[in-house]
Design a protein around this motif. Structure first.
Motif, PDB file in Angstrom:
ATOM      1  N   PHE A  80       0.814  -1.212   0.000  1.00 51.21           N
ATOM      2  CA  PHE A  80       0.000   0.000   0.000  1.00 51.21           C
ATOM      3  C   PHE A  80       0.848   1.262   0.000  1.00 51.21           C
ATOM      4  O   PHE A  80       0.425   2.302  -0.520  1.00 51.21           O
ATOM      5  CB  PHE A  80      -0.987  -0.007   1.166  1.00 51.21           C
ATOM      6  N   THR A  81       2.067   1.199   0.543  1.00 52.34           N
ATOM      7  CA  THR A  81       2.975   2.341   0.463  1.00 52.34           C
ATOM      8  C   THR A  81       3.355   2.610  -0.984  1.00 52.34           C
ATOM      9  O   THR A  81       3.331   3.756  -1.437  1.00 52.34           O
ATOM     10  CB  THR A  81       4.238   2.083   1.313  1.00 52.34           C
ATOM     11  N   VAL A  82       3.692   1.548  -1.710  1.00 46.64           N
ATOM     12  CA  VAL A  82       4.056   1.702  -3.124  1.00 46.64           C
ATOM     13  C   VAL A  82       2.863   2.211  -3.932  1.00 46.64           C
ATOM     14  O   VAL A  82       3.008   3.119  -4.763  1.00 46.64           O
ATOM     15  CB  VAL A  82       4.587   0.359  -3.689  1.00 46.64           C
ATOM     16  N   ILE A  83       1.696   1.663  -3.688  1.00 50.88           N
ATOM     17  CA  ILE A  83       0.491   2.116  -4.398  1.00 50.88           C
ATOM     18  C   ILE A  83       0.218   3.587  -4.097  1.00 50.88           C
ATOM     19  O   ILE A  83      -0.068   4.383  -4.992  1.00 50.88           O
ATOM     20  CB  ILE A  83      -0.733   1.244  -4.020  1.00 50.88           C
ATOM     21  N   ASP A  84       0.313   3.971  -2.822  1.00 53.73           N
ATOM     22  CA  ASP A  84       0.071   5.360  -2.420  1.00 53.73           C
ATOM     23  C   ASP A  84       1.071   6.307  -3.067  1.00 53.73           C
ATOM     24  O   ASP A  84       0.690   7.370  -3.568  1.00 53.73           O
ATOM     25  CB  ASP A  84       0.133   5.476  -0.899  1.00 53.73           C
ATOM     26  N   LEU A  85       2.331   5.914  -3.063  1.00 51.88           N
ATOM     27  CA  LEU A  85       3.340   6.761  -3.697  1.00 51.88           C
ATOM     28  C   LEU A  85       3.084   6.882  -5.195  1.00 51.88           C
ATOM     29  O   LEU A  85       3.247   7.962  -5.776  1.00 51.88           O
ATOM     30  CB  LEU A  85       4.736   6.201  -3.440  1.00 51.88           C
ATOM     31  N   GLY A  86       2.685   5.797  -5.836  1.00 49.98           N
ATOM     32  CA  GLY A  86       2.379   5.833  -7.266  1.00 49.98           C
ATOM     33  C   GLY A  86       1.205   6.746  -7.577  1.00 49.98           C
ATOM     34  O   GLY A  86       1.262   7.550  -8.510  1.00 49.98           O
TER      35      GLY A  86
END
Length: 61
Positions: free
Chosen positions: A44-50
């Motif tokens: 979810f961190t990667v998704i949020d950053l994306g």
């Protein structure tokens, strides 16, 4: 007062029926839960950053 005593007596009776996991099972389940939590947090961190980066790019047009 007898209702409270009866309640706790029933609680103790039910707790004796519980099938508690062995140490090996408990360790395995704990590792599975912790690794799943870490994986989901990273995902979810990667998704949020994306998504954040996509919005920044879109708003800069």
């Amino acid at each position: 007062m007898s209702k409270i005593t009866s309640f706790f007596g029933k609680v103790v009776s039910e707790m004796r029926k519980v099938s508690w996991p062995k140490r090996k099972e408990l360790t395995r389940y704990t590792v599975i839960v912790l690794s799943t939590v870490v994986f989901m947090a990273l995902f979810f961190t990667v998704i949020d950053l994306g998504i954040s980066e996509a919005f920044r790019w879109f708003l800069s047009l």
